[in-house]
Design a protein around this motif. Sequence first.
Motif, PDB file in Angstrom:
ATOM      1  N   GLN A 104      -2.944 -37.648  -9.752  1.00 39.95           N
ATOM      2  CA  GLN A 104      -2.624 -38.648  -8.744  1.00 39.95           C
ATOM      3  C   GLN A 104      -3.914 -39.273  -8.235  1.00 39.95           C
ATOM      4  N   ALA A 105      -4.010 -40.577  -8.281  1.00 42.27           N
ATOM      5  CA  ALA A 105      -5.203 -41.264  -7.793  1.00 42.27           C
ATOM      6  C   ALA A 105      -5.235 -41.217  -6.270  1.00 42.27           C
ATOM      7  N   ASN A 106      -6.426 -41.140  -5.717  1.00 43.46           N
ATOM      8  CA  ASN A 106      -6.569 -41.129  -4.263  1.00 43.46           C
ATOM      9  C   ASN A 106      -6.678 -42.554  -3.758  1.00 43.46           C
ATOM     10  N   HIS A 107      -5.783 -42.916  -2.836  1.00 43.70           N
ATOM     11  CA  HIS A 107      -5.806 -44.256  -2.250  1.00 43.70           C
ATOM     12  C   HIS A 107      -6.005 -44.210  -0.742  1.00 43.70           C
ATOM     13  N   GLU A 108      -6.310 -43.069  -0.217  1.00 44.46           N
ATOM     14  CA  GLU A 108      -6.461 -42.899   1.223  1.00 44.46           C
ATOM     15  C   GLU A 108      -7.853 -42.367   1.547  1.00 44.46           C
ATOM     16  N   PRO A 164      -6.094 -35.898  -3.210  1.00 44.53           N
ATOM     17  CA  PRO A 164      -5.318 -36.806  -2.351  1.00 44.53           C
ATOM     18  C   PRO A 164      -4.267 -36.012  -1.573  1.00 44.53           C
ATOM     19  N   SER A 167       0.682 -39.828  -0.791  1.00 47.20           N
ATOM     20  CA  SER A 167       1.075 -40.613  -1.947  1.00 47.20           C
ATOM     21  C   SER A 167       0.869 -42.107  -1.680  1.00 47.20           C
ATOM     22  N   ALA A 168       0.535 -42.835  -2.688  1.00 50.32           N
ATOM     23  CA  ALA A 168       0.370 -44.282  -2.570  1.00 50.32           C
ATOM     24  C   ALA A 168       1.728 -44.985  -2.485  1.00 50.32           C
TER      25      ALA A 168
END
Length: 175
Positions: A104-108, A164, A167-168
Amino acid sequence: MLQAQQDWQWQVCEERNTLLLDMGDMQFCTPYKSRQLIDEAFTQPNFNLRDAEFYQQVCQYLSGFSLWNDAHICQIALNATAVKHYLKPMLAKSWFFAPYTGNQANHEAVVQLTSSQQSGQFLIVDCTEQASVCLCLESSFALDENLQLQQFAVIKVLNDRITPIFSAQGQQKSA
């Protein structure tokens, strides 16, 4: 929420050996020692537009979470501003943290780091392609059996250690 004022001044308090923000009728003392500060911090700089913009961004971002009250958000944002603009560069200390093995990519900017002792929440204050400067949001965080970070301490870690939390896809932001 505490709004930035143009008469705020950064100062290095010789008595406490820390960076503080003089807000006129009160002072906000950071945990950052003078040896950690860049030269600009010693010239008693104003809380300038760059500082005010970053402070507001952090406040607005953290207000989107239902985790902290306004006073705590201000405290986090003021410490993050001090770290972002007045702390010397530091070397990464990634060996304390387990690698992130998920996909899972980190967007936060609020993330989790996991040591051999515990997992905890951190705020990414500054990020490059390789590493991030993270502000500890836990009251204390055990790096190992002998070392602890106190709340608002900073540590730089390689980005492959950052997990992360949120979730995005817009799930409710709660830890």
